[in-house]
Motif scaffolding. Structure first.
Motif, PDB file in Angstrom:
ATOM      1  N   SER A  58       4.601 -23.028  -1.865  1.00  0.00           N
ATOM      2  CA  SER A  58       3.801 -23.741  -2.846  1.00  0.00           C
ATOM      3  C   SER A  58       4.187 -23.376  -4.279  1.00  0.00           C
ATOM      4  N   SER A  59       5.010 -22.338  -4.461  1.00  0.00           N
ATOM      5  CA  SER A  59       5.430 -21.948  -5.790  1.00  0.00           C
ATOM      6  C   SER A  59       6.545 -22.857  -6.279  1.00  0.00           C
ATOM      7  N   VAL A  60       6.479 -23.226  -7.563  1.00  0.00           N
ATOM      8  CA  VAL A  60       7.517 -24.099  -8.127  1.00  0.00           C
ATOM      9  C   VAL A  60       8.849 -23.365  -8.177  1.00  0.00           C
ATOM     10  N   ARG A  61       8.837 -22.087  -8.491  1.00  0.00           N
ATOM     11  CA  ARG A  61      10.084 -21.339  -8.600  1.00  0.00           C
ATOM     12  C   ARG A  61      10.809 -21.228  -7.267  1.00  0.00           C
ATOM     13  N   SER A  62      10.094 -21.275  -6.165  1.00  0.00           N
ATOM     14  CA  SER A  62      10.729 -21.172  -4.854  1.00  0.00           C
ATOM     15  C   SER A  62      11.057 -22.527  -4.249  1.00  0.00           C
ATOM     16  N   THR A  63      10.803 -23.609  -4.966  1.00  0.00           N
ATOM     17  CA  THR A  63      11.091 -24.947  -4.461  1.00  0.00           C
ATOM     18  C   THR A  63      12.582 -25.237  -4.597  1.00  0.00           C
ATOM     19  N   PRO A  64      13.242 -25.752  -3.557  1.00  0.00           N
ATOM     20  CA  PRO A  64      14.671 -26.081  -3.660  1.00  0.00           C
ATOM     21  C   PRO A  64      14.932 -27.098  -4.764  1.00  0.00           C
TER      22      PRO A  64
END
Length: 367
Positions: free
Chosen positions: A243-249
């Motif tokens: 759900s984190s933006v930084r961990s989104t591909p």
């Protein structure tokens, strides 16, 4: 060919030395930061090295960019001060002719920076979040001690199991209370067992009673008895990490670029790649011969330019996230503008054009 091989050899030595120093500094800082997080209970002490490794991997695009920038400026500055550049210029080599050599040296590093920024950064952030949530899950289970009231890591739940319970997986005489903003509940049961399902931890209660107190506009109290009741003890750590933006591909960010948060994160990652390309041009344009300046003058200039450029990247991420400017416009204005300034500066130096010389020519024409 001789100039190309000699320059690339010097650049390789300078880059490796700079990268080693910067990695030592970054690893030390990340170790201190990770130890602080472990002392606060954010990560498991046994996962300190993993978290530090993932964190360093996430910051590698910035470290590689700075190492490349400093290596080029340091190498060219040394060649100017040792009069090597004078020899090459006297043999017909212009300053613009150095750019292809720098490009051949820098393109593998730029490809690595792009891979780390677009793929490595979100993957490392996802792994860090996964480790944190898994530790929070394990810590809540470890907090349950027979015969003692224990509070969960989030602070909204209280657990109690009977002292005669053989294990946490099969406990007896359970007390479970949860306090939330609009609803609180107290659950008691004769037996309980832990169940792991789809990465989530559930408590299966048997033969008990549950009292719920609902607050708000219509407060109410509900009492129920059950033969079996399943309560979620901890959320899915993987789902929470995703759900984190930084961990989104990066591909998902591109497909969902209408969202401001996704657009700002994508602009940040692409900006790291474009900045690495511009650093090569700026390094060649900035470095010049000045016998009165010391060797550290060029390094200090490189650090100042890097800090300013990096702060502009952060500022652009903030502006795109708040909707002040769109991501494509900011990428074109910032990185395209820096590239244009660097190429114009390089052309002026290659053509030996300057305001001072132009003013002198105008004075000669008047005379």
């Amino acid at each position: 060919m001789l100039f190309d091989a000699s320059l690339r050899k010097d650049l390789s030595r300078s880059f490796i030395g700079t990268l080693t120093v910067l990695l030592t500094v970054v690893v030390t800082l990340m170790l201190i930061r990770t130890l602080g997080q472990a002392s606060k209970g954010s990560v498991s002490p046994s996962d300190i090295m993993l978290v530090m490794g993932y964190t360093v991997l996430g910051y590698m695009p910035i470290v590689l960019s700075l190492s490349l920038f400093v290596a080029i400026i340091g190498t060219l500055a040394r060649m100017y001060q040792d009069s090597e550049m004078v020899i090459w210029f006297a043999s017909g080599m212009g300053i613009a002719g150095i750019l292809p050599t720098l490009a051949r040296f820098a393109w593998p590093l730029i490809v690595a920076i792009a891979a780390l920024a677009l793929v490595g950064w979100p993957w490392s952030q996802a792994q860090i979040l996964d480790l944190r949530y898994q530790f929070q899950q394990r810590s809540d289970i470890d907090r349950i001690a027979p015969g003692e009231f224990q509070v969960s890591s989030s602070g909204d739940s209280v657990f109690f199991v009977d002292r005669d319970s053989s294990s946490l997986e099969q406990a007896k005489q359970i007390f479970f209370a949860r306090m939330q903003s609009e609803e609180s509940s107290v659950t008691v049961a004769k037996e309980a067992s832990l169940i792991q399902q789809d990465g989530q931890t559930w408590v299966q209660l048997a033969s008990g009673q549950r009292v719920e107190q609902i607050q708000g506009a219509k407060p109410a109290i509900r009492v129920m008895e059950f033969d079996q009741y399943d309560a979620l003890l901890h959320r899915d750590p993987v789902g929470a990490a995703q759900s984190s933006v930084r961990s989104t591909p990066s591909l998902d960010l591109l497909q969902q670029s209408n969202d401001l948060a996704n657009a700002s994160e994508l602009a940040w990652r692409l900006g790291l790649v474009f900045a690495a390309i511009n650093y090569v041009i700026l390094a060649l344009a900035l470095t010049s011969s000045n016998p009165r300046s010391g060797r550290m003058t060029h390094i200090v200039t490189a650090l100042l330019v890097f800090v300013v450029y990096f702060n502009l990247l952060s500022l652009g991420e903030s502006w795109v996230g708040r909707g002040v400017v769109s991501a494509p416009v900011w990428l074109v204005v910032l990185h395209g503008g820096v590239c244009a300034v660097g190429l114009a500066w390089l052309w002026m130096r290659n053509a030996q054009w300057s305001l001072k010389r132009l003013w002198a020519r105008r004075q000669e024409v008047r005379v």
